[in-house]
Design an enzyme around this catalytic site. Structure first.
Site, PDB file in Angstrom:
ATOM      1  N   HIS A  12       1.756  -1.144  -8.428  1.00  0.00           N
ATOM      2  CA  HIS A  12       2.683  -1.613  -7.360  1.00  0.00           C
ATOM      3  C   HIS A  12       3.095  -2.740  -7.574  1.00  0.00           C
ATOM      4  O   HIS A  12       2.226  -3.779  -7.650  1.00  0.00           O
ATOM      5  CB  HIS A  12       2.060  -1.126  -5.981  1.00  0.00           C
ATOM      6  CG  HIS A  12       0.697  -1.975  -5.733  1.00  0.00           C
ATOM      7  ND1 HIS A  12      -0.267  -1.261  -5.578  1.00  0.00           N
ATOM      8  CD2 HIS A  12       0.856  -3.201  -5.721  1.00  0.00           C
ATOM      9  CE1 HIS A  12      -1.306  -2.238  -4.882  1.00  0.00           C
ATOM     10  NE2 HIS A  12      -0.507  -3.627  -5.389  1.00  0.00           N
ATOM     11  N   HIS A  59      -2.054  -5.613   1.848  1.00  0.00           N
ATOM     12  CA  HIS A  59      -1.765  -6.970   1.458  1.00  0.00           C
ATOM     13  C   HIS A  59      -1.835  -7.890   2.564  1.00  0.00           C
ATOM     14  O   HIS A  59      -0.980  -8.895   2.278  1.00  0.00           O
ATOM     15  CB  HIS A  59      -0.680  -7.080   0.346  1.00  0.00           C
ATOM     16  CG  HIS A  59      -0.949  -6.255  -1.080  1.00  0.00           C
ATOM     17  ND1 HIS A  59      -1.018  -4.990  -0.953  1.00  0.00           N
ATOM     18  CD2 HIS A  59      -1.223  -6.711  -2.267  1.00  0.00           C
ATOM     19  CE1 HIS A  59      -0.951  -4.498  -2.189  1.00  0.00           C
ATOM     20  NE2 HIS A  59      -1.178  -5.515  -2.854  1.00  0.00           N
ATOM     21  N   HIS A 192      -3.578  -8.293 -13.781  1.00  0.00           N
ATOM     22  CA  HIS A 192      -2.682  -9.388 -13.240  1.00  0.00           C
ATOM     23  C   HIS A 192      -3.405 -10.259 -12.434  1.00  0.00           C
ATOM     24  O   HIS A 192      -4.327  -9.870 -11.809  1.00  0.00           O
ATOM     25  CB  HIS A 192      -1.203  -8.713 -12.469  1.00  0.00           C
ATOM     26  CG  HIS A 192      -1.730  -8.004 -11.320  1.00  0.00           C
ATOM     27  ND1 HIS A 192      -2.438  -6.861 -11.138  1.00  0.00           N
ATOM     28  CD2 HIS A 192      -0.975  -8.116  -9.938  1.00  0.00           C
ATOM     29  CE1 HIS A 192      -2.375  -6.479  -9.680  1.00  0.00           C
ATOM     30  NE2 HIS A 192      -1.428  -7.355  -9.165  1.00  0.00           N
ATOM     31  N   GLU A 239      -7.444  -4.514  -8.412  1.00  0.00           N
ATOM     32  CA  GLU A 239      -6.760  -3.284  -7.915  1.00  0.00           C
ATOM     33  C   GLU A 239      -6.877  -1.990  -8.834  1.00  0.00           C
ATOM     34  O   GLU A 239      -6.903  -0.771  -8.035  1.00  0.00           O
ATOM     35  CB  GLU A 239      -5.498  -3.625  -7.461  1.00  0.00           C
ATOM     36  CG  GLU A 239      -5.074  -4.582  -6.679  1.00  0.00           C
ATOM     37  CD  GLU A 239      -3.520  -4.659  -6.654  1.00  0.00           C
ATOM     38  OE1 GLU A 239      -3.026  -5.587  -5.388  1.00  0.00           O
ATOM     39  OE2 GLU A 239      -2.767  -4.188  -7.310  1.00  0.00           O
TER      40      GLU A 239
END
Ligand code: DHB
Ligand code: FE
Length: 281
Positions: A12, A59, A192, A239
């Protein structure tokens, strides 16, 4: 009893919502990413789940750093999206399934998972974008039960604990007295890192090994502790714990877990993007 019919995992990134909004999915930058989804969309058109349980990390929209549950389960009739400050359009509300929410919460607490129950819950891009990617047309046709796993503020749950949570969710779905077809969705990863000295860090070799492990050896990633996972995948790459929870849920379903489709593309924004779909035959 309900049927756990499959699992889906996708990265995402807020920019994906912007690209959908602008209709630029076929531009060269975006094409290799969006081209991954039609085979999964077509599979879903036949497989037709009624409800999806979505493992994702909030988040800062619903939980901020002052109150951060390790595991939180939605128990609302409806989940609203809201402005997250990324400039992406706010999506219409998603319909919940309160019977499944409370069945999951009761099962999890009875099996020693001390979850936070949320009768109101705003859902951010991590929950909404996978639904838009898998069901791009019109309003979302499936009901949703969101499960938040904290990957934002330390201490994070271990991969082992997340695997156990996913397994318990799968067991609960299999014992749900309902004729609904249920799918499990994972949202996050792959490698990431958005900030700090290693901003822009991507680890393709690890991502591909992790994706392979989900097919043949789903507990493989539980050998790593949280700091090892951060080292291998980046501060936001952790994640990928959501993928582990999803795959663990499938491992407790009765039936053979089969890979339906996968895609991997580097980068979109700062992220190595992955997509996998599994059916339970
Ligand atoms: C990006 C990735 C994320 O996982 C996220 O939640 C926000 C932004 C990015 O690569 O831009
Ligand atoms: Fe994220």
């Amino acid at each position: 009893m309900a049927k756990l019919m499959g699992g889906l995992a996708t990265s995402h990134i807020p920019a994906i919502g912007g690209a959908i909004h602008k209709g630029i999915q076929q531009e060269p930058y975006w094409k290799p990413f969006f081209d991954g989804y039609p085979p999964v969309q077509n599979w879903l058109k036949n497989a037709k789940p009624d409800v999806v349980v979505v493992f994702y990390n909030d988040h800062g929209l619903n939980f901020f750093l002052d109150k951060m549950p390790t595991f939180a389960v939605g128990a609302a009739a409806q989940y609203n999206n809201a402005d997250e400050g990324w400039g992406i359009p706010t999506l219409p509300p998603f319909q919940g399934n309160m019977a499944l929410s409370w069945h999951l919460i009761n099962h999890l607490v009875a099996h020693d998972f001390d979850v936070t129950t949320c009768q109101e819950m705003l859902v951010d891009h991590a929950c909404t974008l996978p639904l838009k990617l898998f069901w791009p047309e019109g309003p979302c046709p499936v009901q949703v039960v969101p499960i938040c796993i904290n990957t934002v503020q330390f201490p994070l749950p271990s991969a082992k604990r997340v695997y156990a949570l996913g397994k318990a969710v799968g067991e609960a779905i299999a014992q749900w007295p309902s004729d609904h077809k249920v799918a499990v969705v994972a949202s996050g990863g792959l490698s990431h890192q958005l900030d700090g000295e290693r901003a822009g860090f991507i680890n393709k070799a690890f991502d591909l090994e992790f994706m392979d492990s989900l097919v043949s050896n789903p507990e493989w990633a539980t050998q790593f502790n949280t700091l090892e996972l951060v080292e291998k995948t980046g501060t936001q790459g952790v994640e990928l714990l959501m993928w582990l929870a999803m795959r663990a849920a499938l491992s407790s379903a009765s039936g053979r877990v089969r890979e339906v489709h996968r895609n991997y593309h580097i980068p979109i924004s700062n992220t190595a993007t992955g997509l996998m779909a599994f059916s339970v035959d």
